[in-house]
Design an enzyme around this catalytic site. Structure first.
Site, mmCIF file in Angstrom:
data_model
loop_
_atom_site.group_PDB
_atom_site.id
_atom_site.type_symbol
_atom_site.label_atom_id
_atom_site.label_comp_id
_atom_site.label_asym_id
_atom_site.label_seq_id
_atom_site.Cartn_x
_atom_site.Cartn_y
_atom_site.Cartn_z
ATOM 1 N N GLU A 17 0.731 -1.378 0.068
ATOM 2 C CA GLU A 17 0.020 -0.139 -0.009
ATOM 3 C C GLU A 17 0.931 1.300 0.009
ATOM 4 O O GLU A 17 1.755 1.317 0.706
ATOM 5 C CB GLU A 17 -0.698 -0.001 1.300
ATOM 6 C CG GLU A 17 -1.740 1.239 1.445
ATOM 7 C CD GLU A 17 -2.617 1.530 2.778
ATOM 8 O OE1 GLU A 17 -3.722 0.652 2.720
ATOM 9 O OE2 GLU A 17 -2.040 2.044 3.525
ATOM 10 N N ASP A 109 -13.406 7.576 8.053
ATOM 11 C CA ASP A 109 -13.818 7.891 9.355
ATOM 12 C C ASP A 109 -14.658 9.043 9.388
ATOM 13 O O ASP A 109 -14.558 9.898 8.529
ATOM 14 C CB ASP A 109 -12.404 8.308 10.056
ATOM 15 C CG ASP A 109 -11.539 7.119 10.305
ATOM 16 O OD1 ASP A 109 -12.282 6.140 10.725
ATOM 17 O OD2 ASP A 109 -10.476 7.049 10.265
HETATM 18 P P1 FAD Z 1 -18.104 0.624 6.958
HETATM 19 O O1 FAD Z 1 -18.054 -0.851 6.287
HETATM 20 O O2 FAD Z 1 -19.243 1.220 6.668
HETATM 21 O O3 FAD Z 1 -18.005 0.059 8.579
HETATM 22 C C1 FAD Z 1 -17.940 1.139 9.479
HETATM 23 C C2 FAD Z 1 -18.730 0.693 10.949
HETATM 24 O O4 FAD Z 1 -20.171 0.354 10.407
HETATM 25 C C3 FAD Z 1 -18.240 -0.868 11.435
HETATM 26 O O5 FAD Z 1 -18.625 -0.912 12.809
HETATM 27 C C4 FAD Z 1 -19.133 -1.866 10.622
HETATM 28 O O6 FAD Z 1 -19.386 -3.032 11.495
HETATM 29 C C5 FAD Z 1 -20.507 -0.963 10.305
HETATM 30 N N1 FAD Z 1 -21.266 -1.289 9.464
HETATM 31 C C6 FAD Z 1 -20.735 -1.700 8.054
HETATM 32 N N2 FAD Z 1 -21.859 -1.779 7.163
HETATM 33 C C7 FAD Z 1 -22.952 -1.766 7.965
HETATM 34 C C8 FAD Z 1 -24.151 -1.932 7.390
HETATM 35 N N3 FAD Z 1 -24.514 -2.107 6.182
HETATM 36 N N4 FAD Z 1 -25.111 -1.319 8.444
HETATM 37 C C9 FAD Z 1 -24.714 -1.409 9.741
HETATM 38 N N5 FAD Z 1 -23.648 -1.318 10.036
HETATM 39 C C10 FAD Z 1 -22.500 -1.543 9.356
HETATM 40 N N6 FAD Z 1 -9.560 5.623 5.511
HETATM 41 C C11 FAD Z 1 -9.193 6.816 4.575
HETATM 42 O O7 FAD Z 1 -9.735 7.812 4.840
HETATM 43 N N7 FAD Z 1 -8.628 6.583 3.289
HETATM 44 C C12 FAD Z 1 -8.085 5.293 3.003
HETATM 45 O O8 FAD Z 1 -7.660 4.935 2.137
HETATM 46 C C13 FAD Z 1 -8.437 4.051 3.887
HETATM 47 N N8 FAD Z 1 -7.767 3.045 3.547
HETATM 48 C C14 FAD Z 1 -7.931 1.693 4.369
HETATM 49 C C15 FAD Z 1 -7.943 0.545 4.048
HETATM 50 C C16 FAD Z 1 -7.920 -0.278 4.954
HETATM 51 C C17 FAD Z 1 -7.654 -2.049 4.553
HETATM 52 C C18 FAD Z 1 -8.461 -0.370 6.143
HETATM 53 C C19 FAD Z 1 -8.805 -1.398 7.260
HETATM 54 C C20 FAD Z 1 -9.044 1.038 6.532
HETATM 55 C C21 FAD Z 1 -8.829 2.215 5.637
HETATM 56 N N9 FAD Z 1 -9.297 3.382 5.831
HETATM 57 C C22 FAD Z 1 -9.154 4.362 5.101
HETATM 58 C C23 FAD Z 1 -9.816 3.726 7.190
HETATM 59 C C24 FAD Z 1 -11.446 3.509 7.104
HETATM 60 O O9 FAD Z 1 -11.941 4.438 6.159
HETATM 61 C C25 FAD Z 1 -12.136 3.627 8.569
HETATM 62 O O10 FAD Z 1 -11.802 2.477 9.318
HETATM 63 C C26 FAD Z 1 -13.548 3.907 8.536
HETATM 64 O O11 FAD Z 1 -13.950 4.132 9.995
HETATM 65 C C27 FAD Z 1 -14.498 2.764 8.401
HETATM 66 O O12 FAD Z 1 -14.551 2.314 6.873
HETATM 67 P P2 FAD Z 1 -15.265 0.902 6.158
HETATM 68 O O13 FAD Z 1 -15.224 1.087 4.926
HETATM 69 O O14 FAD Z 1 -14.797 -0.105 7.223
HETATM 70 O O15 FAD Z 1 -16.819 1.417 6.830
#
Ligand code: FAD
Length: 288
Positions: A17, A109
């Site tokens: 990455e 976030d």
């Molecule tokens: P979600 O999948 O929406 O999850 C967030 C929360 O909501 C979790 O508690 C989950 O259990 C819950 N949830 C998920 N789907 C649902 C649903 N359908 N209904 C109800 N609850 C639900 N951040 C950046 O700003 N830029 C980046 O490039 C970046 N890259 C990342 C790469 C990786 C591999 C990881 C692990 C994280 C990265 N992040 C990045 C951080 C990420 O944006 C944060 O962790 C953010 O808080 C959650 O994103 P998510 O897509 O997992 O959210």
């Protein structure tokens, strides 16, 4: 090439990455780091997306150059929580027009000052719908959390939500960093029991400077084993020793994962070609 095809071909993979520059001024140094990492011929490279989208142009430029100039498959990250639907649609169209084949679709976030009024997207599952509407041909990855996402009340709830992500059509998942492989093995057991069958790529963060660990833990909430705390206590004030010990720790994690039939590993190389090269060297015979 689509990441799903790479994950399907039965070979061990190692991917890296990188993150985009925050300003034009730092673009050249990031470009040079990206070039050096790409020249190691990783299985693929992913490019993060700055929170709020201010650096989205760079994410696109870098992901495109990784693919076109260096012949390495690339993944462009995309977040949605602080963007309007129109802006997100525009980004997706730009990705498609630039020939990007793989997106890591993330919610992002939630900024402290973001009111509900502003929120077009609640979760990454809302983002994937928009991506698929615009171009169903993208291969789409998502994030998952071996120690559960900080917003989830417990691991069970987080796994139920991960199943929702699989059902929404995510092709693969990349994990948050972790420093104890047993947490990953436990997580994999639990998600497979819950019917989540999609490929999961563990994310390994080599900690090569003492100050990184505090920041990494603050961002991820990851558990730090005593073995790693001892290492930082002992070598944290000696940059050369800390670099060597941090790479050895990450290599140890990676080799243990491969030994336990994990076939794909993503390394958070933090734009550091030296770290990427050393890790690649340490596993060259294993992955070839
Ligand atoms: P979600 O999948 O929406 O999850 C967030 C929360 O909501 C979790 O508690 C989950 O259990 C819950 N949830 C998920 N789907 C649902 C649903 N359908 N209904 C109800 N609850 C639900 N951040 C950046 O700003 N830029 C980046 O490039 C970046 N890259 C990342 C790469 C990786 C591999 C990881 C692990 C994280 C990265 N992040 C990045 C951080 C990420 O944006 C944060 O962790 C953010 O808080 C959650 O994103 P998510 O897509 O997992 O959210």
């Amino acid at each position: 090439m689509k990441i799903s095809e790479i994950l399907d071909n039965g070979k061990l993979t190692l991917s890296f990455e990188v993150f985009p520059p925050k300003t034009d001024a730092s673009f050249e140094s990031v470009r040079s780091a990206v070039k050096k990492i790409a020249e190691l011929h990783p299985s693929f490279m992913s490019v993060t997306y700055g929170a709020g989208g201010g650096t989205s142009k760079y994410t696109l430029d870098i992901a495109k150059s990784i693919k076109e100039k260096y012949g390495v498959p690339s993944v462009a990250h995309l977040t949605c929580v602080s963007s309007s639907t129109e802006t997100v649609k525009q980004r997706i169209n730009e990705f498609r027009d630039a020939g990007i084949e793989n997106i890591l679709a993330l919610r992002g976030d939630i900024p402290e000052n973001l009111g509900d009024f502003d929120r077009c997207f609640q979760h990454a599952t809302d983002l994937i719908k928009v991506i698929k509407d615009i171009y169903p041909g993208f291969c789409i990855g998502g994030a998952c959390y071996p120690e559960s996402h900080p917003e989830s009340s417990d691991k069970a709830e987080d796994i139920i939500n991960l199943k929702k992500k699989q059902d929404a059509g995510f092709d693969f998942f990349v994990t948050q960093m972790f420093f104890d492989n047993n947490l990953l093995y436990n997580f994999l057991y639990r998600i497979r029991e819950a019917g989540i069958t999609s490929p999961v790529i563990p994310g390994i963060m080599p900690i090569t400077k003492a100050i990184q660990i505090e920041r990494a833990v603050k961002l991820s909430g990851s558990f730090v084993p005593q073995r790693f705390i001892n290492l930082v206590d002992k070598f944290g004030n000696n940059p050369g020793a800390m670099m060597q010990a941090g790479i050895a720790y990450a290599t140890d994690q990676i080799i243990d994962l491969y030994s336990n039939n994990i076939t794909h590993i993503h390394v958070y190389s933090m734009n550091n070609p030296e770290v990427a090269r050393k890790i690649m060297d340490n596993v060259s015979e294993i992955i070839n």
